[in-house]
Design a protein around this motif. Structure first.
Motif, PDB file in Angstrom:
ATOM      1  N   GLU A  69       0.461  -1.196  -0.067  1.00 55.02           N
ATOM      2  CA  GLU A  69       0.050  -0.211   0.135  1.00 55.02           C
ATOM      3  C   GLU A  69       0.824   1.333  -0.220  1.00 55.02           C
ATOM      4  O   GLU A  69       0.543   2.288  -1.059  1.00 55.02           O
TER       5      GLU A  69
ATOM      6  N   GLU B  81       1.491   1.908  -3.722  1.00 56.50           N
ATOM      7  CA  GLU B  81       1.005   2.534  -4.451  1.00 56.50           C
ATOM      8  C   GLU B  81       0.549   3.641  -3.653  1.00 56.50           C
ATOM      9  O   GLU B  81       0.358   5.159  -4.735  1.00 56.50           O
ATOM     10  N   ALA B  82       0.740   4.284  -2.536  1.00 57.53           N
ATOM     11  CA  ALA B  82       0.934   6.090  -2.129  1.00 57.53           C
ATOM     12  C   ALA B  82       2.401   6.707  -2.721  1.00 57.53           C
ATOM     13  O   ALA B  82       1.561   7.665  -2.894  1.00 57.53           O
TER      14      ALA B  82
ATOM     15  N   GLU C 294      -4.475   6.963  -1.276  1.00 57.75           N
ATOM     16  CA  GLU C 294      -3.849   5.734  -1.010  1.00 57.75           C
ATOM     17  C   GLU C 294      -2.698   6.073   0.316  1.00 57.75           C
ATOM     18  O   GLU C 294      -2.739   4.927   1.163  1.00 57.75           O
TER      19      GLU C 294
END
Length: 98
Positions: A28, A31-32, A58
């Motif tokens: 995650e 993705e950020a 995100e």
């Protein structure tokens, strides 16, 4: 928040091992980072794309995923996970002098 995360953990993630829950945080976070790179145009091959709202979404996923992992490490106990976060937040706040 912790009640919602506990429902997610017990409802569909209780059989997921701790390692996977923790690795999911890294996914995650990646993705950020990608969303931020898109907003700031720091990838010359892709240019500017996405929005700050995408980055916020995100980052929220990072927080939620970390919370679920904390519950998993706490053997499914959201109160224990919450207490750890509160303790850590108090320590960091004290260190920062705010």
């Amino acid at each position: 928040m912790w009640d919602h995360l506990a429902r997610l953990h017990s409802g569909c993630l209780s059989d997921v091992d701790e390692q996977t829950l923790i690795l999911k945080i890294a996914e995650e976070l990646g993705e950020a980072v990608q969303a931020y790179l898109g907003v700031t145009g720091q990838n010359p091959r892709k240019g500017v794309y996405g929005s700050r709202d995408d980055v916020q979404k995100e980052l929220a996923d990072v927080i939620l995923t970390a919370g679920i992992a904390m519950i998993g490490v706490a053997d499914g106990d959201p109160d224990q996970a919450s207490a750890h976060l509160e303790e850590r937040l108090a320590l960091v706040t004290e260190r920062a002098g705010v």
